[in-house]
Design a protein around this motif. Structure first.
Motif, PDB file in Angstrom:
ATOM      1  N   LEU A  66       0.864  -1.165   0.000  1.00 16.07           N
ATOM      2  CA  LEU A  66       0.000   0.000   0.000  1.00 16.07           C
ATOM      3  C   LEU A  66       0.909   1.226   0.000  1.00 16.07           C
ATOM      4  O   LEU A  66       1.785   1.349   0.859  1.00 16.07           O
ATOM      5  CB  LEU A  66      -0.911   0.044   1.230  1.00 16.07           C
ATOM      6  CG  LEU A  66      -2.098  -0.915   1.296  1.00 16.07           C
ATOM      7  CD1 LEU A  66      -1.659  -2.355   1.521  1.00 16.07           C
ATOM      8  CD2 LEU A  66      -3.063  -0.484   2.396  1.00 16.07           C
ATOM      9  N   VAL A  67       0.707   2.112  -0.952  1.00 17.05           N
ATOM     10  CA  VAL A  67       1.562   3.288  -1.088  1.00 17.05           C
ATOM     11  C   VAL A  67       0.695   4.535  -1.113  1.00 17.05           C
ATOM     12  O   VAL A  67      -0.074   4.745  -2.058  1.00 17.05           O
ATOM     13  CB  VAL A  67       2.433   3.212  -2.352  1.00 17.05           C
ATOM     14  CG1 VAL A  67       3.304   4.455  -2.455  1.00 17.05           C
ATOM     15  CG2 VAL A  67       3.287   1.950  -2.348  1.00 17.05           C
ATOM     16  N   GLY A  70      -9.218   1.384   4.907  1.00 18.08           N
ATOM     17  CA  GLY A  70      -9.424   2.467   5.865  1.00 18.08           C
ATOM     18  C   GLY A  70      -8.306   3.478   5.827  1.00 18.08           C
ATOM     19  O   GLY A  70      -7.193   3.192   5.380  1.00 18.08           O
ATOM     20  N   TRP A  71      -8.634   4.676   6.272  1.00 14.59           N
ATOM     21  CA  TRP A  71      -7.645   5.732   6.459  1.00 14.59           C
ATOM     22  C   TRP A  71      -7.532   6.022   7.948  1.00 14.59           C
ATOM     23  O   TRP A  71      -8.541   6.202   8.642  1.00 14.59           O
ATOM     24  CB  TRP A  71      -8.060   7.001   5.718  1.00 14.59           C
ATOM     25  CG  TRP A  71      -7.877   6.929   4.240  1.00 14.59           C
ATOM     26  CD1 TRP A  71      -8.825   6.613   3.314  1.00 14.59           C
ATOM     27  CD2 TRP A  71      -6.672   7.187   3.507  1.00 14.59           C
ATOM     28  NE1 TRP A  71      -8.293   6.661   2.046  1.00 14.59           N
ATOM     29  CE2 TRP A  71      -6.972   7.006   2.139  1.00 14.59           C
ATOM     30  CE3 TRP A  71      -5.375   7.549   3.871  1.00 14.59           C
ATOM     31  CZ2 TRP A  71      -6.010   7.179   1.135  1.00 14.59           C
ATOM     32  CZ3 TRP A  71      -4.424   7.725   2.875  1.00 14.59           C
ATOM     33  CH2 TRP A  71      -4.746   7.540   1.532  1.00 14.59           C
ATOM     34  N   PHE A  72      -6.307   6.053   8.415  1.00 14.33           N
ATOM     35  CA  PHE A  72      -5.981   6.421   9.780  1.00 14.33           C
ATOM     36  C   PHE A  72      -5.093   7.660   9.733  1.00 14.33           C
ATOM     37  O   PHE A  72      -4.470   7.951   8.717  1.00 14.33           O
ATOM     38  CB  PHE A  72      -5.226   5.295  10.493  1.00 14.33           C
ATOM     39  CG  PHE A  72      -6.022   4.052  10.713  1.00 14.33           C
ATOM     40  CD1 PHE A  72      -6.247   3.152   9.677  1.00 14.33           C
ATOM     41  CD2 PHE A  72      -6.537   3.753  11.964  1.00 14.33           C
ATOM     42  CE1 PHE A  72      -6.983   1.989   9.881  1.00 14.33           C
ATOM     43  CE2 PHE A  72      -7.266   2.591  12.182  1.00 14.33           C
ATOM     44  CZ  PHE A  72      -7.484   1.711  11.136  1.00 14.33           C
ATOM     45  N   ALA A 107      -4.852   1.462   5.226  1.00 14.90           N
ATOM     46  CA  ALA A 107      -4.699   0.107   5.722  1.00 14.90           C
ATOM     47  C   ALA A 107      -5.872  -0.720   5.225  1.00 14.90           C
ATOM     48  O   ALA A 107      -6.938  -0.190   4.912  1.00 14.90           O
ATOM     49  CB  ALA A 107      -4.639   0.083   7.242  1.00 14.90           C
ATOM     50  N   THR A 108      -5.679  -2.021   5.194  1.00 13.52           N
ATOM     51  CA  THR A 108      -6.732  -2.879   4.687  1.00 13.52           C
ATOM     52  C   THR A 108      -6.789  -4.185   5.461  1.00 13.52           C
ATOM     53  O   THR A 108      -5.803  -4.620   6.065  1.00 13.52           O
ATOM     54  CB  THR A 108      -6.513  -3.157   3.179  1.00 13.52           C
ATOM     55  OG1 THR A 108      -7.624  -3.872   2.648  1.00 13.52           O
ATOM     56  CG2 THR A 108      -5.254  -3.975   2.930  1.00 13.52           C
ATOM     57  N   ASN A 109      -7.981  -4.789   5.489  1.00 15.90           N
ATOM     58  CA  ASN A 109      -8.121  -6.135   6.018  1.00 15.90           C
ATOM     59  C   ASN A 109      -9.205  -6.869   5.254  1.00 15.90           C
ATOM     60  O   ASN A 109     -10.031  -6.274   4.577  1.00 15.90           O
ATOM     61  CB  ASN A 109      -8.376  -6.140   7.530  1.00 15.90           C
ATOM     62  CG  ASN A 109      -9.758  -5.652   7.914  1.00 15.90           C
ATOM     63  OD1 ASN A 109     -10.609  -5.400   7.062  1.00 15.90           O
ATOM     64  ND2 ASN A 109      -9.995  -5.517   9.198  1.00 15.90           N
ATOM     65  N   ASP A 160      -4.717  -5.660   8.470  1.00 14.79           N
ATOM     66  CA  ASP A 160      -3.680  -6.627   8.099  1.00 14.79           C
ATOM     67  C   ASP A 160      -2.483  -5.982   7.410  1.00 14.79           C
ATOM     68  O   ASP A 160      -1.351  -6.429   7.593  1.00 14.79           O
ATOM     69  CB  ASP A 160      -4.277  -7.675   7.162  1.00 14.79           C
ATOM     70  CG  ASP A 160      -5.390  -8.471   7.814  1.00 14.79           C
ATOM     71  OD1 ASP A 160      -6.358  -8.823   7.108  1.00 14.79           O
ATOM     72  OD2 ASP A 160      -5.299  -8.735   9.028  1.00 14.79           O
ATOM     73  N   TYR A 161      -2.734  -4.989   6.587  1.00  7.92           N
ATOM     74  CA  TYR A 161      -1.667  -4.385   5.789  1.00  7.92           C
ATOM     75  C   TYR A 161      -1.738  -2.870   5.909  1.00  7.92           C
ATOM     76  O   TYR A 161      -2.831  -2.292   5.921  1.00  7.92           O
ATOM     77  CB  TYR A 161      -1.792  -4.786   4.316  1.00  7.92           C
ATOM     78  CG  TYR A 161      -1.793  -6.276   4.078  1.00  7.92           C
ATOM     79  CD1 TYR A 161      -2.976  -6.966   3.816  1.00  7.92           C
ATOM     80  CD2 TYR A 161      -0.604  -7.002   4.129  1.00  7.92           C
ATOM     81  CE1 TYR A 161      -2.979  -8.329   3.618  1.00  7.92           C
ATOM     82  CE2 TYR A 161      -0.597  -8.374   3.923  1.00  7.92           C
ATOM     83  CZ  TYR A 161      -1.796  -9.028   3.670  1.00  7.92           C
ATOM     84  OH  TYR A 161      -1.785 -10.381   3.467  1.00  7.92           O
ATOM     85  N   TRP A 162      -0.555  -2.266   5.942  1.00  9.47           N
ATOM     86  CA  TRP A 162      -0.453  -0.811   6.127  1.00  9.47           C
ATOM     87  C   TRP A 162       0.491  -0.210   5.098  1.00  9.47           C
ATOM     88  O   TRP A 162       1.471  -0.844   4.686  1.00  9.47           O
ATOM     89  CB  TRP A 162       0.118  -0.500   7.513  1.00  9.47           C
ATOM     90  CG  TRP A 162      -0.804  -0.782   8.642  1.00  9.47           C
ATOM     91  CD1 TRP A 162      -1.009  -1.986   9.264  1.00  9.47           C
ATOM     92  CD2 TRP A 162      -1.650   0.144   9.305  1.00  9.47           C
ATOM     93  NE1 TRP A 162      -1.928  -1.851  10.266  1.00  9.47           N
ATOM     94  CE2 TRP A 162      -2.339  -0.544  10.315  1.00  9.47           C
ATOM     95  CE3 TRP A 162      -1.893   1.507   9.156  1.00  9.47           C
ATOM     96  CZ2 TRP A 162      -3.262   0.071  11.176  1.00  9.47           C
ATOM     97  CZ3 TRP A 162      -2.801   2.126   9.998  1.00  9.47           C
ATOM     98  CH2 TRP A 162      -3.477   1.413  10.998  1.00  9.47           C
TER      99      TRP A 162
END
Length: 126
Positions: A4-5, A35-37, A98-100, A114-116
């Motif tokens: 993820l970039v 999602g955005w954090f 990020a995603t899951n 799961d991934y950032w």
């Protein structure tokens, strides 16, 4: 390998707008929650917006960004966007996507992703 970039972070004046981009590779985004954090210095990471897989069709915005930010996803290029309008002095932070695959809670907590990406900085200053 999943990557993820993020991009699009910049210095903007109060009241201005930015569009963040999160390019995703290594997975089919249609099956994932994205999602955005954001995390400001000295503060906890805050989940501000989420988009579930189109199958479930859920969207979430935190109170701090509701009405100003809009999350969207583009299937053709596996990319997620965050349109940010009316930026104010409470918005400066590093923004992460990020995603899951499975979200047992809604909105998902940071530990449930799961991934950032590595983040993109947003600064709001006149």
């Amino acid at each position: 390998q999943v990557q993820l970039v993020e991009s699009g972070g910049d210095l903007v004046q109060p009241g201005g707008s930015l569009r963040l981009q999160c390019a995703v590779s290594g997975l089919a985004l249609d099956y994932y929650t994205i999602g955005w954090f954001r995390q400001a210095p000295g503060k906890e990471r805050e989940g501000i917006s989420f988009s579930s897989s189109p199958l479930h069709g859920r969207t979430y915005y935190s109170d701090s960004v509701k009405g100003r930010f809009t999350i969207s996803r583009e299937k053709s290029n596996n990319t997620v966007y965050m349109q940010m309008n009316r930026l104010n002095p409470d918005d400066p932070a590093v923004y992460y996507c990020a995603t899951n695959r499975y979200s047992h809670e809604w909105p998902p907590p940071a530990w449930g992703m799961d991934y950032w990406g590595k983040g993109t900085p947003v600064t709001v200053s006149s």
